[in-house]
Scaffold this active site. Structure first.
Site, PDB file in Angstrom:
ATOM      1  N   CYS A 106      -5.872  37.945 -91.945  1.00 12.45           N
ATOM      2  CA  CYS A 106      -4.642  38.456 -91.329  1.00 12.45           C
ATOM      3  C   CYS A 106      -4.766  38.381 -89.815  1.00 12.45           C
ATOM      4  O   CYS A 106      -4.304  37.453 -89.187  1.00 12.45           O
ATOM      5  CB  CYS A 106      -4.388  39.885 -91.793  1.00 12.45           C
ATOM      6  N   CYS A 107      -5.422  39.357 -89.239  1.00 16.18           N
ATOM      7  CA  CYS A 107      -5.562  39.356 -87.792  1.00 16.18           C
ATOM      8  C   CYS A 107      -6.941  39.883 -87.445  1.00 16.18           C
ATOM      9  O   CYS A 107      -7.644  40.415 -88.289  1.00 16.18           O
ATOM     10  CB  CYS A 107      -4.492  40.232 -87.144  1.00 16.18           C
ATOM     11  N   GLY A 108      -7.328  39.743 -86.185  1.00 15.26           N
ATOM     12  CA  GLY A 108      -8.629  40.224 -85.769  1.00 15.26           C
ATOM     13  C   GLY A 108      -9.737  39.495 -86.500  1.00 15.26           C
ATOM     14  O   GLY A 108      -9.704  38.280 -86.664  1.00 15.26           O
TER      15      GLY A 108
END
Length: 263
Positions: A106-108
């Site tokens: 997703c993110c990070g």
């Protein structure tokens, strides 16, 4: 040689410009269909030995069980190639569990797990054991020397659970993932602690192999073969030391080198 791992078969062997009639050991290939609570869960093509351990380890790897106490009953029909498993109340969820779902990043720094069940059951290793470089070499040599089924057929993968000092158990299968599931099943069935152990393995270290090691809680994975890029990405994030190309007196350490001690 396990009586369930191979079968003798007449062959024509070409040698010195002519055929010679001989018998050879051929690895057995066996389809095993696992049903859980009356529903077909999976069919595994495997070596027909230690099938109970294979079923237990496979279900644990898939996140269907955590311990053997989650299994209310299990019957293996080796003649027909079926394993019938009944889970205790509150066990396997309904149909959605049978279909794996892709989970992307997703993110990070979210992990790039293939499937939802992998995300739930893979463990990040903190601490872990240390192993001397000489012991890595000795353990791989011991795996080779004790892999009688592979020596006879040339067609089986071998996996061992070990301490830095000695082998605990070795399992073989035509499928490298199956060999690891048999180890996992053995440990769950006999309540063998895995956090203070390592895996010694004959096959390529793929992402699936790495995830199985993570689910077992093992911090060091030794292989005589190569790893893949995704396996190493996962090993970095999950805290697993991957040693590959362990042959003779040499090897490569790909991740978390601090666990391998020189001298």
């Amino acid at each position: 040689m396990s009586g369930f791992a191979a079968k003798r078969r007449p062959i024509a062997k070409y040698r010195n410009g002519r055929f010679v009639e001989e018998e050879d050991e051929i690895a057995l290939e066996f389809p095993l269909t696992i049903t859980v609570n009356g529903e077909e869960f999976a069919t595994i093509v495997c070596t027909p030995a230690h099938l109970d351990e294979l079923v237990i380890g496979f279900l644990a790897s898939e996140g269907a069980i955590r311990t053997c106490s989650d299994i209310k009953g299990m019957t293996i029909d080796g003649e027909r190639g079926f394993a019938y498993v009944e889970l205790a109340a509150g066990g396997l969820p309904a149909k959605q569990f049978y279909a794996k779902r892709f989970i992307g990043s997703c993110c990070g720094k979210s992990r790039q797990f293939y499937f939802y069940n992998d995300m739930k059951t893979a463990k990040t290793i903190v601490g872990g054991i240390t192993v001397k470089a000489d012991d890595c070499i000795r353990l791989m040599k011991a795996l080779h020397e004790r892999s009688t089924d592979f020596a006879a057929t040339g067609g089986l993968h071998n996996a061992a659970l070990a301490t830095p000092d000695e082998m605990v158990v070795i399992r073989s299968d035509i499928g490298r993932h199956n060999a690891l599931d048999k180890l996992y099943g053995y440990c769950l069935r006999h309540q063998v602690a895995m956090k203070d152990k390592l895996i010694v393995f004959s096959g390529r270290v793929s992402s699936e192999v790495l995830l199985k090691a993570a689910k077992m809680g093992v911090s060091v994975l030794l292989s005589k073969s190569a790893p893949t890029t995704l396996a190493l990405d996962l090993a970095d994030e999950l805290g697993i030391t991957v040693v590959g190309f362990l042959r003779g007196q040499a090897f490569n350490v790909y991740t978390h080198e601090s666990r391998i001690i020189i001298g």
